[in-house]
Write a protein that holds these residues in place. Structure first.
Motif, short mmCIF file in Angstrom:
data_model
loop_
_atom_site.label_atom_id
_atom_site.label_comp_id
_atom_site.label_asym_id
_atom_site.label_seq_id
_atom_site.Cartn_x
_atom_site.Cartn_y
_atom_site.Cartn_z
N ARG A 105 14.33 -24.65 -37.21
CA ARG A 105 15.51 -25.35 -36.68
C ARG A 105 16.16 -24.55 -35.56
O ARG A 105 16.54 -25.09 -34.52
CB ARG A 105 16.53 -25.59 -37.80
N ARG A 106 16.29 -23.24 -35.76
CA ARG A 106 16.89 -22.39 -34.72
C ARG A 106 16.05 -22.41 -33.45
O ARG A 106 16.58 -22.46 -32.34
CB ARG A 106 17.01 -20.96 -35.22
N LEU A 107 14.73 -22.35 -33.60
CA LEU A 107 13.86 -22.38 -32.43
C LEU A 107 13.96 -23.71 -31.70
O LEU A 107 13.95 -23.76 -30.46
CB LEU A 107 12.40 -22.11 -32.83
N GLU A 108 14.08 -24.79 -32.44
CA GLU A 108 14.22 -26.12 -31.82
C GLU A 108 15.53 -26.20 -31.04
O GLU A 108 15.56 -26.71 -29.92
CB GLU A 108 14.15 -27.21 -32.90
N GLU A 109 16.61 -25.68 -31.62
CA GLU A 109 17.89 -25.66 -30.91
C GLU A 109 17.78 -24.84 -29.63
O GLU A 109 18.27 -25.24 -28.58
CB GLU A 109 18.99 -25.08 -31.81
N ARG A 110 17.11 -23.70 -29.72
CA ARG A 110 16.93 -22.83 -28.56
C ARG A 110 16.10 -23.54 -27.49
O ARG A 110 16.41 -23.47 -26.30
CB ARG A 110 16.25 -21.54 -29.01
N ARG A 111 15.03 -24.23 -27.90
CA ARG A 111 14.18 -24.96 -26.97
C ARG A 111 14.99 -26.03 -26.24
O ARG A 111 14.91 -26.19 -25.01
CB ARG A 111 13.00 -25.60 -27.69
N GLN A 112 15.81 -26.78 -26.98
CA GLN A 112 16.62 -27.83 -26.37
C GLN A 112 17.63 -27.26 -25.37
O GLN A 112 17.85 -27.82 -24.30
CB GLN A 112 17.32 -28.65 -27.45
N THR A 113 18.23 -26.13 -25.73
CA THR A 113 19.18 -25.48 -24.82
C THR A 113 18.48 -25.06 -23.53
O THR A 113 19.00 -25.26 -22.43
CB THR A 113 19.82 -24.26 -25.51
N ILE A 114 17.30 -24.49 -23.66
CA ILE A 114 16.54 -24.06 -22.48
C ILE A 114 16.15 -25.26 -21.63
O ILE A 114 16.24 -25.21 -20.39
CB ILE A 114 15.30 -23.23 -22.91
N GLU A 115 15.75 -26.35 -22.24
CA GLU A 115 15.41 -27.55 -21.48
C GLU A 115 16.61 -28.11 -20.74
O GLU A 115 16.50 -28.55 -19.59
CB GLU A 115 14.79 -28.60 -22.39
N ARG A 116 17.79 -28.10 -21.37
CA ARG A 116 19.01 -28.57 -20.69
C ARG A 116 19.32 -27.67 -19.50
O ARG A 116 19.64 -28.16 -18.41
CB ARG A 116 20.19 -28.60 -21.66
N LEU A 117 19.23 -26.38 -19.71
CA LEU A 117 19.49 -25.43 -18.63
C LEU A 117 18.51 -25.64 -17.48
O LEU A 117 18.89 -25.65 -16.31
CB LEU A 117 19.39 -24.00 -19.16
N GLU A 118 17.24 -25.86 -17.82
CA GLU A 118 16.22 -26.08 -16.79
C GLU A 118 16.56 -27.33 -15.98
O GLU A 118 16.48 -27.33 -14.75
CB GLU A 118 14.85 -26.23 -17.45
N ALA A 119 16.96 -28.41 -16.64
CA ALA A 119 17.30 -29.65 -15.94
C ALA A 119 18.50 -29.44 -15.02
O ALA A 119 18.52 -29.92 -13.88
CB ALA A 119 17.57 -30.76 -16.94
N GLU A 120 19.50 -28.71 -15.51
CA GLU A 120 20.68 -28.46 -14.70
C GLU A 120 20.35 -27.58 -13.50
O GLU A 120 20.82 -27.82 -12.39
CB GLU A 120 21.79 -27.84 -15.55
N LEU A 121 19.54 -26.55 -13.72
CA LEU A 121 19.17 -25.66 -12.63
C LEU A 121 18.31 -26.37 -11.59
O LEU A 121 18.47 -26.13 -10.39
CB LEU A 121 18.41 -24.45 -13.17
N THR A 122 17.43 -27.24 -12.02
CA THR A 122 16.56 -27.97 -11.10
C THR A 122 17.40 -28.77 -10.12
O THR A 122 17.10 -28.84 -8.94
CB THR A 122 15.59 -28.88 -11.87
N GLY A 123 18.48 -29.37 -10.59
CA GLY A 123 19.36 -30.14 -9.72
C GLY A 123 20.24 -29.27 -8.86
O GLY A 123 20.76 -29.71 -7.84
N CYS A 124 20.41 -28.02 -9.22
CA CYS A 124 21.36 -27.14 -8.55
C CYS A 124 20.70 -26.22 -7.53
O CYS A 124 21.24 -25.99 -6.46
CB CYS A 124 22.07 -26.31 -9.61
N ILE A 125 19.54 -25.68 -7.87
CA ILE A 125 18.91 -24.69 -7.00
C ILE A 125 18.54 -25.31 -5.66
O ILE A 125 17.89 -26.33 -5.58
CB ILE A 125 17.66 -24.09 -7.68
N GLY A 126 18.98 -24.69 -4.61
CA GLY A 126 18.61 -25.11 -3.27
C GLY A 126 19.32 -26.34 -2.75
O GLY A 126 19.00 -26.82 -1.67
N CYS A 127 20.31 -26.86 -3.46
CA CYS A 127 20.96 -28.08 -2.97
C CYS A 127 21.86 -27.79 -1.79
O CYS A 127 22.04 -28.63 -0.92
CB CYS A 127 21.72 -28.78 -4.09
N GLY A 128 22.46 -26.60 -1.72
CA GLY A 128 23.27 -26.22 -0.58
C GLY A 128 24.62 -26.92 -0.48
O GLY A 128 25.29 -26.80 0.54
#
Length: 154
Positions: A105-128
């Motif tokens: 359960r803890r690993l699943e929560e961690r995975r979901q947090t990392i996926e959310r962070l990845e999605a947010e960063l993808t939209g943010c990095i390099g947008c200027g």
């Protein structure tokens, strides 16, 4: 407490291992084993010469600690995952299964947090963008717009 001598017959679950043997078998440094013991992740007893002796079932715990460290799981999370796994005797299959489900359960929560962070960063990095209207990481809801136009975090 019986300690198996080198060259003796097969190991039994009741064997006790010296700290150097545990280190050699698991690849964990002796200093790490002492630290894990300080944290309550593993346990030993002292023999008649006041030397640490670990029950053989500690090998599994040390192996799990090594795996967890390799994938970035904090030791505090391990303490919580191992909370109901006894130190004073070999854990039962059911006790390991309960700990495993909690850890999963803890690993699943961690995975979901990392996926959310990845999605947010993808939209943010390099947008200027200067107002950062779309940045859910550093400026949720464009709260910085109240301070005026242009970059606000330097």
């Amino acid at each position: 407490m019986t300690t198996r001598q080198p060259g003796e017959a097969r190991a039994t679950p009741d064997d006790w291992l010296a700290i150097g043997e545990v280190s050699a078998r698991t690849g964990a440094a002796v200093s790490a084993l002492r630290f894990y013991e300080e944290l309550g992740l593993i346990a030993s007893e002292r023999d008649e010469r006041n030397q640490r002796r670990y029950p053989r079932h500690m090998l599994r715990r040390v192996a799990l600690i090594s795996v967890a460290k390799r994938i970035g799981i904090p030791l505090q999370d391990l303490r919580e995952a191992f909370a109901d796994v006894p130190l004073d005797r070999p854990p039962s299959h059911d006790e390991w299964q309960r700990a495993s489900r909690g850890w999963k359960r803890r690993l699943e929560e961690r995975r979901q947090t990392i996926e959310r962070l990845e999605a947010e960063l993808t939209g943010c990095i390099g947008c200027g963008c200067l107002s950062m209207k779309a940045c859910a990481l550093l400026n949720p809801g464009d709260a910085l717009a109240e301070d005026g136009a242009g970059p606000r975090r330097l």
